[in-house]
Design a protein around this motif. Structure first.
Motif, PDB file in Angstrom:
ATOM      1  N   THR A  45      -1.229   1.862   2.339  1.00  0.00           N
ATOM      2  CA  THR A  45       0.109   2.442   2.250  1.00  0.00           C
ATOM      3  C   THR A  45       0.688   2.670   3.649  1.00  0.00           C
ATOM      4  N   CYS A  46       1.858   2.128   3.898  1.00  0.00           N
ATOM      5  CA  CYS A  46       2.540   2.313   5.185  1.00  0.00           C
ATOM      6  C   CYS A  46       3.021   3.755   5.281  1.00  0.00           C
ATOM      7  N   THR A  47       2.690   4.428   6.399  1.00  0.00           N
ATOM      8  CA  THR A  47       3.088   5.826   6.555  1.00  0.00           C
ATOM      9  C   THR A  47       4.597   5.948   6.773  1.00  0.00           C
ATOM     10  N   GLU A  48       5.254   4.847   7.123  1.00  0.00           N
ATOM     11  CA  GLU A  48       6.706   4.862   7.346  1.00  0.00           C
ATOM     12  C   GLU A  48       7.485   4.699   6.054  1.00  0.00           C
ATOM     13  N   CYS A  49       7.064   3.752   5.198  1.00  0.00           N
ATOM     14  CA  CYS A  49       7.925   3.369   4.071  1.00  0.00           C
ATOM     15  C   CYS A  49       7.205   3.311   2.725  1.00  0.00           C
ATOM     16  N   GLY A  50       5.865   3.474   2.736  1.00  0.00           N
ATOM     17  CA  GLY A  50       5.140   3.487   1.463  1.00  0.00           C
ATOM     18  C   GLY A  50       4.755   2.122   0.924  1.00  0.00           C
ATOM     19  N   PRO A  52       2.699  -1.544   0.822  1.00  0.00           N
ATOM     20  CA  PRO A  52       1.265  -1.765   1.120  1.00  0.00           C
ATOM     21  C   PRO A  52       1.042  -2.667   2.333  1.00  0.00           C
ATOM     22  N   HIS A  53       1.706  -2.378   3.462  1.00  0.00           N
ATOM     23  CA  HIS A  53       1.506  -3.214   4.655  1.00  0.00           C
ATOM     24  C   HIS A  53       1.047  -2.386   5.856  1.00  0.00           C
ATOM     25  N   GLY A  54       0.497  -1.194   5.607  1.00  0.00           N
ATOM     26  CA  GLY A  54       0.079  -0.318   6.705  1.00  0.00           C
ATOM     27  C   GLY A  54      -1.349  -0.571   7.147  1.00  0.00           C
TER      28      GLY A  54
HETATM   29 ZN   LIG Z   1       6.430   0.095   6.101  1.00  0.00          ZN
END
Ligand SMILES: [Zn+2]
Ligand SMILES: CC(C)(COP(=O)(O)OP(=O)(O)OC[C@H]1O[C@@H](n2cnc3c(N)ncnc32)[C@H](O)[C@@H]1OP(=O)(O)O)[C@@H](O)C(=O)NCCC(=O)NCCS
Length: 187
Positions: A45-50, A52-54
């Motif tokens: 989970t990307c901490t910026e946008c949620g 799944p590219h984090g």
């Molecule tokens: Zn993101």
């Protein structure tokens, strides 16, 4: 689940590298925690946008995944880690990219090199910077051209002539690094 992330990789070669990274991560953590590889729970989970590219995360271990050219690498640690590998691109416009991506000290040091040696040196500096930004989790949103922040250890890893790789660890002490070939894990 990896499906959301997989779908975002368009080129077949990127999908293959991604899946190799997933397999290495799952098998290594399965071995470590006595789990089936498929039961290892990974969170990207990307901490910026949620989306799944984090930075990929798992319970009980710090992780970093990288892929470029012919290499895929996964770093496991007790402290936050950042691993970056890049294939050396002989045609890279070192002077153009270095000015925007590296520090003034790095740019000066690169002036000593020519040709493929220059491309290799540039790639070494670049992977060190990316490794730091991957360890902190900032990625390329972070400050590229500044000095390495205090409390981060960064070292180059020898991965042969065609690629450059670096490992960064958020730690006051230089880490003990053990490099393992994943071939056995994949067989
Ligand atoms: Zn993101
Ligand atoms: C992370 C980043 C430096 C990697 O660049 P790269 O050299 O092209 O790719 P690499 O193969 O070395 O690394 C890819 C891995 O980095 C990891 N990653 C993604 N975001 C990350 C972050 N912020 N910090 C650390 N690692 C990150 C992922 O695990 C990814 O592997 P996966 O696709 O197999 O899951 C770059 O993609 C980046 O900065 N991304 C984030 C940019 C951002 O914040 N965007 C905001 C989106 S809302």
């Amino acid at each position: 689940m990896e499906r959301g992330r997989l779908a975002a990789y368009v080129r077949e070669v990127d999908r293959a590298r991604f899946l190799l990274g997933v397999t290495i991560t799952r098998r290594a953590l399965g071995r470590r925690f006595s789990l089936l590889a498929a039961s290892v729970s990974l969170d990207r989970t990307c901490t910026e946008c949620g989306k799944p590219h984090g930075k990929v995360r798992a319970e009980g271990v710090e992780l970093s995944v990288t892929h470029s050219g012919d290499l895929v690498g996964v770093a496991f640690g007790e402290r936050p880690v950042g691993l970056d590998v890049e294939k050396v691109d002989a045609g890279v416009d070192v002077d153009g990219v270095a000015r925007v991506a590296l520090s003034a000290d790095d740019v000066r040091a690169l002036a000593e090199y020519d040709g493929i040696a220059k491309a290799r040196a540039f790639t070494a500096y670049w992977t060190r910077r990316e490794a730091v930004l991957k360890a902190t989790g900032e990625g390329l949103r972070g400050e590229l051209r500044g000095p390495v922040p205090a409390g981060i250890q960064v070292q180059e890893l020898d991965v042969g002539a065609d690629h450059r790789a670096a490992l960064a660890v958020v730690s006051a002490e230089p880490p003990v690094v053990r490099i393992e070939d994943a071939t056995q894990l994949l067989s």
